[in-house]
Scaffold this active site. Structure first.
Site, PDB file in Angstrom:
ATOM      1  N   TYR A  50      50.602 -17.672  42.769  1.00  0.00           N
ATOM      2  CA  TYR A  50      49.485 -17.840  41.833  1.00  0.00           C
ATOM      3  C   TYR A  50      49.267 -19.327  41.564  1.00  0.00           C
ATOM      4  CZ  TYR A  50      50.102 -12.825  40.797  1.00  0.00           C
ATOM      5  OH  TYR A  50      50.225 -11.458  40.870  1.00  0.00           O
ATOM      6  N   GLY A 197      45.827  -3.240  37.554  1.00  0.00           N
ATOM      7  CA  GLY A 197      44.449  -2.785  37.714  1.00  0.00           C
ATOM      8  C   GLY A 197      44.088  -1.588  36.859  1.00  0.00           C
ATOM      9  N   VAL A 199      42.073  -1.141  34.426  1.00  0.00           N
ATOM     10  CA  VAL A 199      40.642  -0.967  34.119  1.00  0.00           C
ATOM     11  C   VAL A 199      39.788  -1.129  35.371  1.00  0.00           C
ATOM     12  CG1 VAL A 199      40.930  -1.654  31.717  1.00  0.00           C
ATOM     13  CG2 VAL A 199      40.327  -3.388  33.409  1.00  0.00           C
ATOM     14  N   LYS A 201      38.794  -3.460  37.776  1.00  0.00           N
ATOM     15  CA  LYS A 201      37.742  -4.475  37.913  1.00  0.00           C
ATOM     16  C   LYS A 201      36.572  -4.245  36.953  1.00  0.00           C
ATOM     17  CE  LYS A 201      38.798  -5.079  42.832  1.00  0.00           C
ATOM     18  NZ  LYS A 201      38.276  -5.017  44.215  1.00  0.00           N
ATOM     19  N   GLY A 202      36.879  -3.735  35.775  1.00  0.00           N
ATOM     20  CA  GLY A 202      35.859  -3.524  34.752  1.00  0.00           C
ATOM     21  C   GLY A 202      35.193  -2.167  34.806  1.00  0.00           C
ATOM     22  N   LEU A 203      35.536  -1.340  35.798  1.00  0.00           N
ATOM     23  CA  LEU A 203      34.904  -0.028  35.937  1.00  0.00           C
ATOM     24  C   LEU A 203      35.271   0.899  34.788  1.00  0.00           C
ATOM     25  CD1 LEU A 203      33.082   1.545  37.944  1.00  0.00           C
ATOM     26  CD2 LEU A 203      35.171   2.430  38.988  1.00  0.00           C
ATOM     27  N   LEU A 204      36.455   0.696  34.213  1.00  0.00           N
ATOM     28  CA  LEU A 204      36.910   1.532  33.104  1.00  0.00           C
ATOM     29  C   LEU A 204      36.905   0.736  31.804  1.00  0.00           C
ATOM     30  CD1 LEU A 204      39.742   3.321  35.097  1.00  0.00           C
ATOM     31  CD2 LEU A 204      37.597   4.346  34.307  1.00  0.00           C
ATOM     32  N   THR A 205      35.768   0.098  31.557  1.00  0.00           N
ATOM     33  CA  THR A 205      35.543  -0.652  30.321  1.00  0.00           C
ATOM     34  C   THR A 205      34.129  -0.351  29.821  1.00  0.00           C
ATOM     35  OG1 THR A 205      34.565  -2.625  31.329  1.00  0.00           O
ATOM     36  CG2 THR A 205      36.991  -2.529  31.218  1.00  0.00           C
TER      37      THR A 205
END
Length: 302
Positions: A50, A197, A199, A201-205
């Site tokens: 990272y 992961g 959420v 990539k924002g799909l579950l927000t």
């Protein structure tokens, strides 16, 4: 916050901070890490690649002032090797792993590491050599526990059968529920899951429509774009707090060790913590699970 205990006795906060998204602004990163600690998060997940090692340095420096605390757990990963020309190559050799721990400890400012993970892996690796490297690091007192970050069933099963891994890190959420096929085996071996992961990539927000339009316009896995949109809309109608729904789904598994969330700001992290703390009726979670497809890994099975 709930703590889940590894075989070695290490206690992981059930919500962990994925440090990859901290960035290189130390002031901003410090605010996020301190917000995590204030919220009860004590597990911090990083990796040697990272920001080319800068992430480990930042995490180590921020947490150094909390050395008097014995509940903070740091995990990092090894296996990807940066070449002089900038290319990244996979290197699961004993030599690289044992050199890697020295470099990670130096960057983190530690004498030993709580949790060391192989950052990937294939069935064609020198598996026994790799495992022996981690075992020797434990014997030498340089690591307390080790684990595997992988989504390859054949690799995961080999490590479950032939090593003393204590954690498995895999992408896991309501939509990508492929790890379900391995959960019984993982739990039987006393291994804890680090769910990355959560959420998706924002799909579950609450911003799922933006994620659908920009990140999933071609669908994903067994979902075409229209079916995915229909499914997420149905989940939202059932329970508007999609992130809390996904967290509660993950918390329903006995093998769960920690849900790894990233955050680019203190506020985003606070929102994740609030969603984690929100309890949802198990019957609603079951209904949500029934709305999504049953996915299985289809590659790397043998």
């Amino acid at each position: 916050m709930q703590k889940n205990i590894l075989k070695s006795g290490i206690e992981l906060s059930e919500l962990g901070l994925g440090c990859m998204s901290l960035g290189t602004d130390r002031h901003k990163a410090t605010e996020i890490v301190e917000t995590a600690l204030e919220s009860g998060i004590t597990y911090f997940d990083t990796a040697d690649i990272y920001d080319n090692g800068e992430n480990e340095k930042i995490v180590g420096q921020i947490l150094s002032k909390y050395q008097q605390r014995d509940d903070i757990v740091i995990g990092t990963k090894v296996g990807n090797q940066l070449q002089p020309n900038g290319d990244m190559v996979w290197n699961p050799s004993k030599k690289h792993i044992k050199e890697g721990i020295k470099q990670s400890l130096q960057r983190l400012g530690l004498e030993h590491l709580d949790l060391y993970m192989l950052h990937g892996g294939t069935i064609d690796d020198p598996l026994d050599e790799t495992i022996s490297a981690f075992e020797e690091l434990k014997q030498e007192g340089l690591v307390k526990a080790y684990g595997l970050s992988s989504i390859r069933p054949n690799v995961i099963r080999y490590y479950l059968a032939h090593s003393h891994i204590e954690v498995l890190m895999s992408q896991f959420n309501l939509i990508d529920n492929r790890p379900e096929m391995l959960m019984d085996e993982v739990h039987e071996h006393g291994v804890k899951l680090l769910a990355r992961g959560p959420v998706f990539k924002g799909l579950l927000t609450q911003n799922y429509k933006n994620a659908l339009a920009n990140k999933f316009k071609d669908g994903i896995f067994d979902y075409d774009a229209a079916t995915l949109e229909e499914t997420v809309n149905a989940l939202h109608e059932l329970e508007p707090e999609l992130t809390a729904l996904s967290f509660n789904y993950l918390k329903s598994f006995d093998a769960l060790g920690s849900i790894i969330v990233g955050a680019s700001s203190p506020q985003q992290l606070r929102e994740n913590v609030a969603q984690y703390n929100q309890s949802i009726d198990p019957a609603i979670v079951e209904k949500a699970r029934a709305l999504v497809k049953d996915l299985n890994y289809t590659q790397h099975l043998k």
